[in-house]
Design a protein around this motif. Sequence first.
Motif, PDB file in Angstrom:
ATOM      1  N   ARG A   1       0.807  -1.246  -0.068  1.00 14.77           N
ATOM      2  CA  ARG A   1      -0.187  -0.043  -0.032  1.00 14.77           C
ATOM      3  C   ARG A   1       0.829   1.484  -0.026  1.00 14.77           C
ATOM      4  O   ARG A   1       0.291   2.233  -0.305  1.00 14.77           O
ATOM      5  CB  ARG A   1      -0.999   0.077   1.323  1.00 14.77           C
ATOM      6  N   ASP A   2       2.101   1.180   0.620  1.00 15.27           N
ATOM      7  CA  ASP A   2       3.040   2.283   0.380  1.00 15.27           C
ATOM      8  C   ASP A   2       3.955   2.362  -0.719  1.00 15.27           C
ATOM      9  O   ASP A   2       4.783   3.207  -0.608  1.00 15.27           O
ATOM     10  CB  ASP A   2       3.552   2.626   1.975  1.00 15.27           C
ATOM     11  N   ALA A   3       3.733   1.571  -1.555  1.00 13.69           N
ATOM     12  CA  ALA A   3       4.685   1.458  -2.761  1.00 13.69           C
ATOM     13  C   ALA A   3       4.282   2.596  -3.846  1.00 13.69           C
ATOM     14  O   ALA A   3       2.986   3.264  -3.619  1.00 13.69           O
ATOM     15  CB  ALA A   3       4.805   0.029  -3.587  1.00 13.69           C
ATOM     16  N   SER A   4       5.232   2.846  -4.566  1.00 15.86           N
ATOM     17  CA  SER A   4       4.863   4.037  -5.850  1.00 15.86           C
ATOM     18  C   SER A   4       3.932   3.381  -6.732  1.00 15.86           C
ATOM     19  O   SER A   4       3.673   2.150  -7.003  1.00 15.86           O
ATOM     20  CB  SER A   4       6.089   4.138  -6.577  1.00 15.86           C
ATOM     21  N   ASP A   5       3.109   4.385  -7.124  1.00 18.28           N
ATOM     22  CA  ASP A   5       2.226   4.039  -8.138  1.00 18.28           C
ATOM     23  C   ASP A   5       2.728   3.682  -9.470  1.00 18.28           C
ATOM     24  O   ASP A   5       3.958   3.634  -9.719  1.00 18.28           O
ATOM     25  CB  ASP A   5       1.247   5.303  -8.437  1.00 18.28           C
ATOM     26  N   LEU A   6       1.928   2.981 -10.474  1.00 17.14           N
ATOM     27  CA  LEU A   6       2.633   2.204 -11.697  1.00 17.14           C
ATOM     28  C   LEU A   6       1.393   2.874 -12.750  1.00 17.14           C
ATOM     29  O   LEU A   6       0.339   2.932 -12.681  1.00 17.14           O
ATOM     30  CB  LEU A   6       2.466   0.723 -11.789  1.00 17.14           C
ATOM     31  N   LEU A   7       2.214   3.098 -13.957  1.00 16.02           N
ATOM     32  CA  LEU A   7       1.634   3.253 -15.107  1.00 16.02           C
ATOM     33  C   LEU A   7       1.782   2.024 -16.237  1.00 16.02           C
ATOM     34  O   LEU A   7       3.201   2.012 -16.168  1.00 16.02           O
ATOM     35  CB  LEU A   7       2.017   4.460 -15.952  1.00 16.02           C
ATOM     36  N   TRP A   8       0.843   1.369 -16.471  1.00 13.99           N
ATOM     37  CA  TRP A   8       1.376   0.126 -17.083  1.00 13.99           C
ATOM     38  C   TRP A   8       0.328  -0.211 -18.285  1.00 13.99           C
ATOM     39  O   TRP A   8      -0.895   0.141 -18.077  1.00 13.99           O
ATOM     40  CB  TRP A   8       0.982  -1.143 -16.037  1.00 13.99           C
ATOM     41  N   PRO A   9       0.681  -0.941 -19.173  1.00 12.80           N
ATOM     42  CA  PRO A   9      -0.330  -1.433 -20.372  1.00 12.80           C
ATOM     43  C   PRO A   9      -1.384  -1.844 -19.772  1.00 12.80           C
ATOM     44  O   PRO A   9      -1.758  -2.792 -19.173  1.00 12.80           O
ATOM     45  CB  PRO A   9       0.498  -2.129 -21.095  1.00 12.80           C
TER      46      PRO A   9
END
Length: 115
Positions: free
Chosen positions: A57-65
């Motif tokens: 929950r505290d990890a970085s957001d992702l932009l993913w296909p």
Amino acid sequence: MDTHLEFQPGQIVSLEHGDKNLYAEVIEVVVSRQLCWVRPLLLANHTQEPPLITDLRDASDLLWPIQLFRPALDTEVITLLSQVFVKEPQGEPDLAAKQQLHQFIQQMWQENHTQ
């Protein structure tokens, strides 16, 4: 119509690789680039029963296909999320959690760009 484009903010989605599932919350769908902006919630390793859960929950957001995501079923995530939500987020994910997320993403990337 492509169901991936119908993802809604707040919806839980899954990325699958081998025995692992990354569950994340949709923040936004970037239709013009066919990407999904997600906030990781947990990584479930299904090599054992019950699955080993890593709180992300505290990890970085992702932009993913977007085409790599699938909607997560309520029946598969309720018990997993209940294990994570009973704990308070740590503010910073531990190093092991960061490494597991990084390794998972790297494996997904390699698999989907070597085909």
